[in-house]
Design a protein around this motif. Sequence first.
Motif, short mmCIF file in Angstrom:
data_model
loop_
_atom_site.label_atom_id
_atom_site.label_comp_id
_atom_site.label_asym_id
_atom_site.label_seq_id
_atom_site.Cartn_x
_atom_site.Cartn_y
_atom_site.Cartn_z
N THR A 140 0.84 -1.20 0.00
CA THR A 140 0.00 0.00 0.00
C THR A 140 0.88 1.25 0.00
O THR A 140 2.09 1.19 0.27
CB THR A 140 -0.93 0.02 1.22
OG1 THR A 140 -0.14 -0.05 2.42
CG2 THR A 140 -1.90 -1.14 1.19
N ILE A 141 0.25 2.38 -0.30
CA ILE A 141 0.97 3.66 -0.41
C ILE A 141 0.98 4.34 0.95
O ILE A 141 -0.07 4.58 1.55
CB ILE A 141 0.29 4.55 -1.47
CG1 ILE A 141 0.33 3.87 -2.83
CG2 ILE A 141 0.98 5.92 -1.54
CD1 ILE A 141 -0.55 4.55 -3.87
N LYS A 142 2.18 4.64 1.44
CA LYS A 142 2.30 5.33 2.74
C LYS A 142 2.29 6.84 2.54
O LYS A 142 1.47 7.55 3.11
CB LYS A 142 3.57 4.90 3.46
CG LYS A 142 3.70 5.54 4.84
CD LYS A 142 4.95 5.09 5.57
CE LYS A 142 4.99 5.75 6.97
NZ LYS A 142 6.21 5.36 7.71
N CYS A 164 -5.81 14.56 -6.66
CA CYS A 164 -4.85 13.50 -7.04
C CYS A 164 -5.52 12.13 -6.95
O CYS A 164 -6.21 11.80 -5.97
CB CYS A 164 -3.63 13.56 -6.12
SG CYS A 164 -2.37 12.34 -6.51
N ILE A 165 -5.33 11.31 -7.97
CA ILE A 165 -5.93 9.97 -8.02
C ILE A 165 -5.18 9.00 -7.11
O ILE A 165 -5.76 8.03 -6.62
CB ILE A 165 -5.95 9.47 -9.48
CG1 ILE A 165 -6.85 10.37 -10.33
CG2 ILE A 165 -6.43 8.03 -9.58
CD1 ILE A 165 -6.84 10.05 -11.81
N ILE A 166 -3.90 9.26 -6.88
CA ILE A 166 -3.10 8.39 -6.03
C ILE A 166 -3.46 8.69 -4.56
O ILE A 166 -3.33 9.82 -4.11
CB ILE A 166 -1.60 8.61 -6.26
CG1 ILE A 166 -1.28 8.52 -7.74
CG2 ILE A 166 -0.77 7.61 -5.49
CD1 ILE A 166 0.10 9.01 -8.11
N GLU A 167 -3.91 7.68 -3.83
CA GLU A 167 -4.38 7.88 -2.46
C GLU A 167 -3.51 7.13 -1.47
O GLU A 167 -3.16 5.97 -1.69
CB GLU A 167 -5.83 7.42 -2.33
CG GLU A 167 -6.81 8.12 -3.24
CD GLU A 167 -8.22 7.59 -3.09
OE1 GLU A 167 -8.68 7.48 -1.93
OE2 GLU A 167 -8.85 7.27 -4.11
N ARG A 168 -3.19 7.79 -0.38
CA ARG A 168 -2.46 7.15 0.71
C ARG A 168 -3.32 6.06 1.34
O ARG A 168 -4.52 6.24 1.54
CB ARG A 168 -2.06 8.19 1.77
CG ARG A 168 -1.06 9.22 1.27
CD ARG A 168 -0.81 10.30 2.31
NE ARG A 168 0.19 11.26 1.86
CZ ARG A 168 -0.05 12.30 1.08
NH1 ARG A 168 -1.30 12.51 0.65
NH2 ARG A 168 0.92 13.13 0.73
N ARG A 212 4.95 -3.61 4.33
CA ARG A 212 4.34 -3.81 3.02
C ARG A 212 3.77 -2.48 2.54
O ARG A 212 2.56 -2.34 2.27
CB ARG A 212 3.27 -4.90 3.08
CG ARG A 212 3.79 -6.22 3.62
CD ARG A 212 2.77 -7.32 3.44
NE ARG A 212 2.58 -7.66 2.04
CZ ARG A 212 3.42 -8.39 1.30
NH1 ARG A 212 4.54 -8.86 1.84
NH2 ARG A 212 3.16 -8.64 0.02
N GLN A 213 4.68 -1.49 2.45
CA GLN A 213 4.30 -0.15 2.05
C GLN A 213 5.34 0.43 1.10
O GLN A 213 6.49 -0.02 1.08
CB GLN A 213 4.16 0.76 3.28
CG GLN A 213 3.00 0.42 4.20
CD GLN A 213 2.95 1.33 5.41
OE1 GLN A 213 3.99 1.59 6.04
NE2 GLN A 213 1.77 1.83 5.74
N VAL A 214 4.91 1.45 0.35
CA VAL A 214 5.83 2.15 -0.56
C VAL A 214 5.63 3.65 -0.39
O VAL A 214 4.55 4.12 -0.02
CB VAL A 214 5.58 1.75 -2.04
CG1 VAL A 214 5.87 0.29 -2.28
CG2 VAL A 214 4.17 2.12 -2.48
N ASN A 215 6.69 4.38 -0.66
CA ASN A 215 6.63 5.82 -0.80
C ASN A 215 6.72 6.16 -2.28
O ASN A 215 7.52 5.56 -3.01
CB ASN A 215 7.76 6.51 -0.04
CG ASN A 215 7.53 6.50 1.47
OD1 ASN A 215 6.39 6.47 1.93
ND2 ASN A 215 8.61 6.51 2.24
N ILE A 216 5.91 7.11 -2.72
CA ILE A 216 5.93 7.52 -4.12
C ILE A 216 6.46 8.93 -4.22
O ILE A 216 5.97 9.84 -3.54
CB ILE A 216 4.51 7.44 -4.73
CG1 ILE A 216 4.05 5.97 -4.79
CG2 ILE A 216 4.49 8.04 -6.13
CD1 ILE A 216 2.67 5.78 -5.37
#
Length: 457
Positions: A140-142, A164-168, A212-216
């Motif tokens: 998931t996105i952090k 923004c379409i990208i959601e934390r 289980r996270q990523v930074n964008i």
Amino acid sequence: MCVTVLVILASSCSPTKYVPDGETLLDANYVKINRENVKKEEIEPYIKQKPNKRIFGAKFYLGLYNMSNLKKDNFFNNWLRKIGEEPVIFDPYATAKSKEQIIAYLSSKGYFDGHVMETIESANKKTKVYFNIDLNSPYTIKNIYYEVADTNISKLVYFDSSNCIIERGRPFDTDKLQAERSRVERFVRDNGFYSFTGENILFRVDSLIGKRQVNIYYMVKDYQKPGPNYTQVNLPYRQYKIQDIYIYPDYIPKDVLAKGDDYQKSLDTIKYKGYNFVTNLRRPNIKYDVILQTFYIKPGSTFNVSNTERTHTHLMSLKTYRLANILYNDLTPSSESAFGNNLLNCNMQLTPMSRQSFSVELEGTNSGGNLGGALNFIYQNKNLFRGAEQFNMKLKGAFETFSRDSSGGRNNTREFGIETSLRLPKFFIPFLESENFIKEYNPTTAIQVAYNYQKLP
């Protein structure tokens, strides 16, 4: 009856009849996934090799191919091979590529550590391939970090970040990244930045160790132009305004190519309500006001890609033009600053359709032994009064002969009719004829008149 026999024969043929020795027929692919979030239908497009098509569980088209005799070259055997389907020979390389494609797709959906195990079972010259997919929960996105060096663009991106379409907290998905890239490209270009494209937007993804996270990292590159000695020069993005709009209302590409400079010299420029109409006709094919009412672009306005698309859509809705090209020329020297006079010229090349057309239709009928026929004449005018009016007229004549009656005579029927319609690109309501109303709703008025005469026994 013949079709049923053909189906039975095709189904009864051995599917491996023309499979070479040492090879096997790809019989089926099976996909098994341990998570409900990913459907089998999502995986199937990434399987490179598909088995022969089935109809009601049988490889019907393969059966047709196998019914032919490969040693004979005649009409019937060639026909069977043409409508049939050659056996799909199992290819282990295609299976390996399918595995790579499936892993890449799963990674694009946040399953970075997903496992794909392929199992191959071969017997009786047939092969079945099983793709067993084992997935953990998706990454998931952090956080999202913006890295935009250009101050003009950064103001817009930060201002619009709420959309923004990208959601934390949501699963990582590259389709969302691509959608966000397209959305921001349109938003920035709608604010006058003509040279900005989605290729200037980059995303860097960093996974967090033990989580289980990523930074964008949301990055926008500087605008670059070729410099001296094959170098690239960084420049600020420029906000453009439209200086002049040139409209070619009767642009014929064939004439442009054939006549070259002579064609350009034959054109005159007519100023009308701040727009430049470039034509060699003394009387326009279509009234200039009708063309201008479709425009969302004005001289002196800021460049806006959405308004350009709306203008194109509205022009084509007139159904008078076959092509409508809207092009821009950058008039700004490379040395100008981002806050200087950054100007564009707009060129609209409008290729008209044939104004008039007609067709003739001939029909024949047989109703219970009663023979008859009909003749239709259809006429169309796509610009009746030079205002993009669509006029259609259909003339119909029909005749049918009935069987003899009790007196020994014949009773015939006759039918004559006319249908007309007129479509106008406006309303016949004065207070709704404002420019804003026309641009917002693209109104039309349709008038239809028909007359039909029948003589029946």
